[in-house]
Design an enzyme around this catalytic site. Structure first.
Site, PDB file in Angstrom:
ATOM      1  N   HIS A  12      37.746  14.996 -21.721  1.00 15.60           N
ATOM      2  CA  HIS A  12      37.899  16.372 -22.222  1.00 15.60           C
ATOM      3  C   HIS A  12      39.267  16.596 -22.875  1.00 15.60           C
ATOM      4  O   HIS A  12      39.794  17.706 -22.854  1.00 15.60           O
ATOM      5  CB  HIS A  12      37.634  17.385 -21.092  1.00 15.60           C
ATOM      6  CG  HIS A  12      38.585  17.276 -19.930  1.00 15.60           C
ATOM      7  ND1 HIS A  12      38.182  17.469 -18.627  1.00 15.60           N
ATOM      8  CD2 HIS A  12      39.915  17.002 -19.869  1.00 15.60           C
ATOM      9  CE1 HIS A  12      39.225  17.326 -17.820  1.00 15.60           C
ATOM     10  NE2 HIS A  12      40.284  17.043 -18.546  1.00 15.60           N
ATOM     11  N   HIS A  59      43.592  23.232 -15.790  1.00 17.53           N
ATOM     12  CA  HIS A  59      44.876  22.545 -15.976  1.00 17.53           C
ATOM     13  C   HIS A  59      46.023  23.553 -15.951  1.00 17.53           C
ATOM     14  O   HIS A  59      46.820  23.633 -16.891  1.00 17.53           O
ATOM     15  CB  HIS A  59      44.891  21.785 -17.300  1.00 17.53           C
ATOM     16  CG  HIS A  59      43.826  20.751 -17.458  1.00 17.53           C
ATOM     17  ND1 HIS A  59      42.500  21.049 -17.683  1.00 17.53           N
ATOM     18  CD2 HIS A  59      43.892  19.396 -17.416  1.00 17.53           C
ATOM     19  CE1 HIS A  59      41.803  19.918 -17.789  1.00 17.53           C
ATOM     20  NE2 HIS A  59      42.625  18.909 -17.620  1.00 17.53           N
ATOM     21  N   HIS A 193      44.362   7.822 -17.933  1.00 18.06           N
ATOM     22  CA  HIS A 193      45.532   8.401 -18.602  1.00 18.06           C
ATOM     23  C   HIS A 193      46.536   8.889 -17.579  1.00 18.06           C
ATOM     24  O   HIS A 193      46.174   9.271 -16.469  1.00 18.06           O
ATOM     25  CB  HIS A 193      45.166   9.518 -19.588  1.00 18.06           C
ATOM     26  CG  HIS A 193      44.491  10.760 -19.054  1.00 18.06           C
ATOM     27  ND1 HIS A 193      43.287  10.749 -18.377  1.00 18.06           N
ATOM     28  CD2 HIS A 193      44.853  12.069 -19.130  1.00 18.06           C
ATOM     29  CE1 HIS A 193      42.931  11.994 -18.088  1.00 18.06           C
ATOM     30  NE2 HIS A 193      43.870  12.822 -18.512  1.00 18.06           N
ATOM     31  N   GLU A 240      41.029  12.372 -12.601  1.00 19.28           N
ATOM     32  CA  GLU A 240      39.957  13.301 -13.007  1.00 19.28           C
ATOM     33  C   GLU A 240      38.585  12.648 -12.934  1.00 19.28           C
ATOM     34  O   GLU A 240      37.567  13.339 -12.788  1.00 19.28           O
ATOM     35  CB  GLU A 240      40.188  13.774 -14.455  1.00 19.28           C
ATOM     36  CG  GLU A 240      41.363  14.706 -14.630  1.00 19.28           C
ATOM     37  CD  GLU A 240      41.615  15.075 -16.097  1.00 19.28           C
ATOM     38  OE1 GLU A 240      42.353  16.021 -16.330  1.00 19.28           O
ATOM     39  OE2 GLU A 240      41.075  14.399 -17.010  1.00 19.28           O
TER      40      GLU A 240
HETATM   41  C1  DHB Z   1      45.168  14.752 -22.341  1.00 22.37           C
HETATM   42  C2  DHB Z   1      44.060  14.397 -21.573  1.00 22.37           C
HETATM   43  C3  DHB Z   1      43.536  15.279 -20.633  1.00 22.37           C
HETATM   44  O1  DHB Z   1      42.469  15.003 -19.835  1.00 22.37           O
HETATM   45  C4  DHB Z   1      44.104  16.522 -20.469  1.00 22.37           C
HETATM   46  O2  DHB Z   1      43.538  17.363 -19.586  1.00 22.37           O
HETATM   47  C5  DHB Z   1      45.218  16.897 -21.211  1.00 22.37           C
HETATM   48  C6  DHB Z   1      45.751  16.001 -22.159  1.00 22.37           C
HETATM   49  C7  DHB Z   1      45.751  13.841 -23.383  1.00 22.37           C
HETATM   50  O3  DHB Z   1      45.419  12.657 -23.428  1.00 22.37           O
HETATM   51  O4  DHB Z   1      46.529  14.323 -24.219  1.00 22.37           O
HETATM   52 FE    FE Z   2      42.336  16.781 -18.146  1.00 26.20          FE
END
Ligand code: DHB
Ligand code: FE
Length: 306
Positions: A12, A59, A193, A240
């Site tokens: 997302h 978030h 990530h 996540e």
């Molecule tokens: C990014 C990925 C995410 O899941 C998020 O919630 C906010 C930023 C990213 O890779 O920039």
């Molecule tokens: Fe996220």
């Protein structure tokens, strides 16, 4: 009885929405990413769900760190897209399925899950982006939504196994609902990530590919992993991914994978997608989707396919 017609998973990443807003989806940088969603969009257009249950995390937009529910369920008539600081986005509000939401909350509480109940709340990119990926930019969204918020932000976050169990209760709620709606469940977030700290920028494509395979074929193994292992394998924000287990827990043991896609990096993230149907009630006769990219051995035996 409502019918569970599919389990979907997708990243997302908010810059996906920014790319659409800025007309960049067809550029060299973004086209390969968006091209991977075309078959999934076609699948969902044929499947015609009435309700999308979307499992995602806020978030810091609707809940800040001073009050974070472990699980929360929206039961509003409408959810506005929250302004995350770049101004209002050009997408319509999301119509709720308040009647089904209340039934889901009843079922969860009866099963000793006690979610926060949200009669009014805005939804951030965690819900917005998956809807845009699967439905494009319609004037009005073609589904009603039930948002399920999971705390994957502030420790102690729930156990992956608990997320998986919650999915089973979600399935009970779908099958005990007197309406005949067609329901998709969408798990969001990940894949690997890490946006902060000494490992900022960390991605793990091998583990991501193994996850995309195992979520279909060996979800029990993914549910048995510890939270800390998620953070190690997928990065602090990659945790996540445990939200995909809510979706997977709602499905049968045997599923048919219709589509998968993997692209790295989208922003700072290994971006993945899957579309599954329960094998016993699959509605399409299409061949099974190819695996997500070349087979890569998992670096961790815990997520390696059996
Ligand atoms: C990014 C990925 C995410 O899941 C998020 O919630 C906010 C930023 C990213 O890779 O920039
Ligand atoms: Fe996220």
């Amino acid at each position: 009885m409502a019918k569970l017609i599919g389990g979907l998973g997708t990243s997302h990443v908010p810059s996906i929405a920014a790319a659409i807003d800025k007309g960049l989806a067809g550029t060299d940088a973004w086209k390969p990413f968006f091209d991977g969603y075309v078959p999934a969009k076609e699948w969902i257009a044929r499947a015609k769900p009435d309700i999308a249950v979307v499992i995602f995390n806020d978030h810091g937009n609707s809940f800040f760190l001073d009050r974070v529910p472990t699980f929360a369920v929206g039961c509003a008539e409408e959810y506005r897209p929250v302004d995350e600081g770049w101004g209002p986005r050009p997408i319509p509000p999301f119509e709720g399925a308040a009647d089904f939401s209340w039934h889901l909350i009843d079922t969860l509480v009866d099963s000793r899950f006690d979610p926060m109940i949200c009669q009014e709340i805005e939804v951030d990119h965690g819900l917005q982006v998956p809807l845009e990926l699967f439905f494009g930019r319609p004037e009005a969204w073609p589904v009603r939504v039930v948002p399920i918020f999971v705390n994957v932000i502030q420790y102690p976050i729930p156990l992956p196994s608990r997320c998986y169990e919650m999915g089973r209760v979600l399935r009970q709620a779908i099958e005990s609902w007197p309406g005949d709606e067609r329901v998709v469940v969408i798990g969001t977030g990940g894949l690997s990530h890490q946006l902060q700290g000494s490992r900022a920028g960390f991605v793990n494509p091998e583990a991501d590919r193994a996850f995309l395979k195992d979520i279909a074929t060996d979800p029990d193994r993914l549910a048995a992993m510890s939270r800390e292992r998620y953070v190690e394998m997928f990065g602090s924000e990659g945790a996540e991914l445990m939200m995909w287990l809510v979706m997977r827990g709602a499905m049968d043991r045997d599923v048919v994978v219709r589509h998968t896609h993997y692209f790295v990096p989208a922003s700072m993230t290994g971006a993945g997608m899957i579309v599954m149907e329960n094998a016993a009630t699959a509605e399409e006769a299409d061949p099974v989707a190819p695996s997500p990219g070349p087979e890569a051995p998992a670096t961790d035996p815990e997520v390696q396919a059996a």
